[in-house]
Design an enzyme around this catalytic site. Structure first.
Site, PDB file in Angstrom:
ATOM      1  N   HIS A 137      63.664   6.180  90.702  1.00 14.26           N
ATOM      2  CA  HIS A 137      64.491   7.082  91.523  1.00 14.26           C
ATOM      3  C   HIS A 137      63.547   8.087  92.193  1.00 14.26           C
ATOM      4  O   HIS A 137      62.463   8.375  91.659  1.00 14.26           O
ATOM      5  CB  HIS A 137      65.445   7.800  90.565  1.00 14.26           C
ATOM      6  CG  HIS A 137      66.466   8.675  91.205  1.00 14.26           C
ATOM      7  ND1 HIS A 137      66.188   9.951  91.630  1.00 14.26           N
ATOM      8  CD2 HIS A 137      67.779   8.474  91.469  1.00 14.26           C
ATOM      9  CE1 HIS A 137      67.284  10.493  92.123  1.00 14.26           C
ATOM     10  NE2 HIS A 137      68.270   9.620  92.041  1.00 14.26           N
ATOM     11  N   ASP A 214      62.229   8.504  82.204  1.00 19.05           N
ATOM     12  CA  ASP A 214      63.406   9.006  82.908  1.00 19.05           C
ATOM     13  C   ASP A 214      64.613   8.303  82.294  1.00 19.05           C
ATOM     14  O   ASP A 214      64.847   7.117  82.547  1.00 19.05           O
ATOM     15  CB  ASP A 214      63.256   8.688  84.402  1.00 19.05           C
ATOM     16  CG  ASP A 214      64.521   8.979  85.200  1.00 19.05           C
ATOM     17  OD1 ASP A 214      65.573   9.253  84.594  1.00 19.05           O
ATOM     18  OD2 ASP A 214      64.451   8.908  86.439  1.00 19.05           O
ATOM     19  N   GLN A 217      69.785   7.137  83.367  1.00 22.11           N
ATOM     20  CA  GLN A 217      70.791   6.065  83.321  1.00 22.11           C
ATOM     21  C   GLN A 217      70.919   5.455  81.926  1.00 22.11           C
ATOM     22  O   GLN A 217      71.800   4.635  81.698  1.00 22.11           O
ATOM     23  CB  GLN A 217      70.425   4.958  84.332  1.00 22.11           C
ATOM     24  CG  GLN A 217      70.466   5.391  85.781  1.00 22.11           C
ATOM     25  CD  GLN A 217      71.866   5.689  86.278  1.00 22.11           C
ATOM     26  OE1 GLN A 217      72.874   5.274  85.689  1.00 22.11           O
ATOM     27  NE2 GLN A 217      71.963   6.430  87.381  1.00 22.11           N
ATOM     28  N   LYS A 240      75.871  12.549  83.635  1.00 21.77           N
ATOM     29  CA  LYS A 240      76.036  11.093  83.614  1.00 21.77           C
ATOM     30  C   LYS A 240      76.524  10.621  82.241  1.00 21.77           C
ATOM     31  O   LYS A 240      76.767   9.445  82.037  1.00 21.77           O
ATOM     32  CB  LYS A 240      74.712  10.404  83.950  1.00 21.77           C
ATOM     33  CG  LYS A 240      74.270  10.635  85.403  1.00 21.77           C
ATOM     34  CD  LYS A 240      73.109   9.749  85.746  1.00 21.77           C
ATOM     35  CE  LYS A 240      72.282  10.267  86.889  1.00 21.77           C
ATOM     36  NZ  LYS A 240      72.891  10.061  88.207  1.00 21.77           N
ATOM     37  N   CYS A 378      68.879   6.675  96.335  1.00 24.77           N
ATOM     38  CA  CYS A 378      67.696   7.516  96.059  1.00 24.77           C
ATOM     39  C   CYS A 378      66.565   6.697  95.451  1.00 24.77           C
ATOM     40  O   CYS A 378      65.853   7.179  94.551  1.00 24.77           O
ATOM     41  CB  CYS A 378      68.040   8.700  95.149  1.00 24.77           C
ATOM     42  SG  CYS A 378      69.324   9.745  95.790  1.00 24.77           S
TER      43      CYS A 378
HETATM   44  N1  C6P Z   1      70.995   8.989  90.109  1.00 22.48           N
HETATM   45  C1  C6P Z   1      72.680   7.680  91.245  1.00 22.48           C
HETATM   46  O1  C6P Z   1      73.713   7.563  91.911  1.00 22.48           O
HETATM   47  P1  C6P Z   1      69.905  14.331  88.552  1.00 22.48           P
HETATM   48  O2  C6P Z   1      70.384  14.324  89.966  1.00 22.48           O
HETATM   49  O3  C6P Z   1      68.730  15.231  88.338  1.00 22.48           O
HETATM   50  O4  C6P Z   1      71.008  14.541  87.549  1.00 22.48           O
HETATM   51  O5  C6P Z   1      69.403  12.826  88.252  1.00 22.48           O
HETATM   52  C2  C6P Z   1      68.438  12.241  89.073  1.00 22.48           C
HETATM   53  C3  C6P Z   1      68.177  10.830  88.651  1.00 22.48           C
HETATM   54  C4  C6P Z   1      66.954  10.527  88.070  1.00 22.48           C
HETATM   55  N2  C6P Z   1      66.689   9.288  87.634  1.00 22.48           N
HETATM   56  C5  C6P Z   1      67.572   8.287  87.712  1.00 22.48           C
HETATM   57  C6  C6P Z   1      67.228   6.934  87.178  1.00 22.48           C
HETATM   58  C7  C6P Z   1      68.823   8.516  88.305  1.00 22.48           C
HETATM   59  O6  C6P Z   1      69.703   7.527  88.397  1.00 22.48           O
HETATM   60  C8  C6P Z   1      69.124   9.817  88.796  1.00 22.48           C
HETATM   61  C9  C6P Z   1      70.428  10.100  89.483  1.00 22.48           C
HETATM   62  C10 C6P Z   1      72.284   9.057  90.736  1.00 22.48           C
HETATM   63  O7  C6P Z   1      71.991   6.726  90.950  1.00 22.48           O
HETATM   64  C11 C6P Z   1      72.410  10.091  91.809  1.00 22.48           C
HETATM   65  S1  C6P Z   1      71.187   9.885  93.061  1.00 22.48           S
END
Ligand code: C6P
Length: 420
Positions: A137, A214, A217, A240, A378
């Site tokens: 991401h 990370d 997910q 999430k 993203c």
């Molecule tokens: N992905 C998706 O629709 P934040 O925004 O900081 O809570 O998470 C960012 C992020 C980082 N790593 C991974 C693997 C992610 O999937 C995400 C967030 C969402 O896939 C919103 S872009």
């Protein structure tokens, strides 16, 4: 022969979840969108919140709210106790050794930026290398690019194969004396691939290289054990995993967190301040400058209780069944290609339809009350590697049903008729 054992991260299927009962815990699901019952299949972006979480936040603001760690009055003491209990709840949930290893941040993005600036930046010199993967991401790409620009270090990228699995032999060959950190996702937000992070961490550690995972997910779908994994840093977001937005966690090994400087300066992260020199508070407060998201931490704690009350193994089993059903059902649609066919997958299905833009599919689905995400998610470098411009993505949570997957398939057929 490959260095790597056969991936076997698929969860064991457990007895069925009482999904209809669970759905009643999520008030938002009970509504009509564009004249149809809502089918919320955008859980990879953010999951919905059970009443237990909504009520915990409501209770905090109605009864127990004050700033934490500051006041001597009763409300502040109650608020501080609840906030620190939330930290211990997270500690137990991910089996971290110490509560001080749990840093409250805004989310995964902030957690990764913290590690990039506090751990990597002081360490990096020209010619050093940070290793990431193609399936990251943007949150696990851009912070490393920034720190590379600041230090003269270089980014090395592990490729993926056509089904969406990491090239693990290439990963191993990228680890060398110049590598300073490996930062990779546990589960791809586009492909659903579950990476074998335990094995990857073991190999990186043999080379003396620290690992950041990370877990954005992964945390809603897999039971986590920081002590068993041995990773150095693990980042995730509350929103999430059925918790509030604006709260997330950086887990870091205590000895590392103790060694590295603060990320932000401000109130509560200090021991003493003078114009000549300030000294910093002990962990975890050293990394929590300013007033934290108190109600967010309390809501996250309630989300963990909710997940534990159902049982992660049952959630994982149910989601695994949904993934299987969705993969089979969508594969039958002519002209549809599923993007991401890894052996070990979480409940995320990305797809493209010949001749139709993913945004248009998502719009037609929305007209039928079905919420999915479309775009590059993203993860632009990954989408480019796969030879696509965008995908449509359905991502499932504990409250989704096979019936919603049938509606998704019907909605896609309708989109084909309308748009082809
Ligand atoms: N992905 C998706 O629709 P934040 O925004 O900081 O809570 O998470 C960012 C992020 C980082 N790593 C991974 C693997 C992610 O999937 C995400 C967030 C969402 O896939 C919103 S872009």
């Amino acid at each position: 022969m490959s260095l790597w054992p056969e991936q076997n991260a698929l969860p064991v299927v457990e007895p069925p979840l009482p999904v209809q009962q669970i759905r009643q815990d999520f008030p938002i699901l009970d509504q009509m969108i564009n004249g149809h019952p809502l089918a919320y299949l955008d859980n990879g972006a953010s999951s919905q919140k059970p009443l237990a979480v909504i009520e915990a936040i409501d209770h905090c603001y109605r009864h127990d709210y004050a700033n934490v760690h500051r006041g001597i009055h009763a409300l502040s003491e109650r608020s501080t106790a609840a906030f620190e209990a939330a930290r211990r709840k997270v500690q137990t949930f991910i089996n971290a050794e110490y509560a001080e290893e749990i840093i409250f941040v805004r989310g995964t993005t902030e957690a990764i930026n913290l590690v990039a600036q506090s751990y990597a930046r002081p360490l990096l010199q020209t010619g050093d290398e940070i290793i990431i993967t193609v399936m990251e991401h943007h949150s696990n790409i851009v912070p490393w690019q920034l720190v590379c620009e600041q230090t003269g270090a270089q980014l090395k990228v592990v490729p993926v194969n056509d089904v969406g699995e990491l090239d693990l032999d290439r990963l191993a060959s990228l680890l060398n004396g110049r590598s300073r950190l490996l930062a990779l996702t546990h589960i791809s937000n586009v492909l659903g691939t579950i990476n074998p992070i335990a094995e990857i961490i073991t190999v990186a550690h043999k080379h003396g290289i620290a690992v950041l995972v990370d877990g954005a997910q992964a945390v809603p779908h897999l039971a986590l054990d920081m002590q068993a994994l041995g990773c150095d840093f693990y980042a995730f977001s509350g929103h999430k995993m059925y918790g509030p937005s604006g709260i997330g966690i950086l887990y870091g090994k205590r000895e590392l967190l103790e060694r590295i400087p603060p990320y932000q300066g401000g109130g509560e992260m200090i021991e003493a301040v003078s114009f000549e020199k300030s000294t910093y508070a002990e962990l975890p407060h050293k990394f929590e400058a300013g007033t934290p998201h108190i109600a967010g931490a309390i809501g996250l704690s309630a989300a963990i209780d909710y997940i534990n009350g159902i049982g992660m193994q049952f959630i994982a089993g149910h989601e695994h069944e949904l993934l299987g059903y969705a993969s089979e059902t969508l594969a039958e649609i002519e002209g549809l290609r599923i993007i991401g066919q890894a052996k070990a997958k979480a409940s995320i299905v990305s797809f493209v339809l010949e001749g139709i833009h993913p945004h248009d599919i998502a719009t037609v689905l929305d007209q039928q009350g079905i919420a999915v995400r479309a775009g590059h998610h993203c993860a632009m470098p990954l989408i480019k590697r796969l030879g696509e411009v965008a995908t449509t993505r359905a991502s499932f949570a504990m409250y989704n049903t096979p019936d919603e997957i049938d509606r998704l398939a019907q909605g896609i057929e309708k989109a084909k008729k309308l748009l082809a």
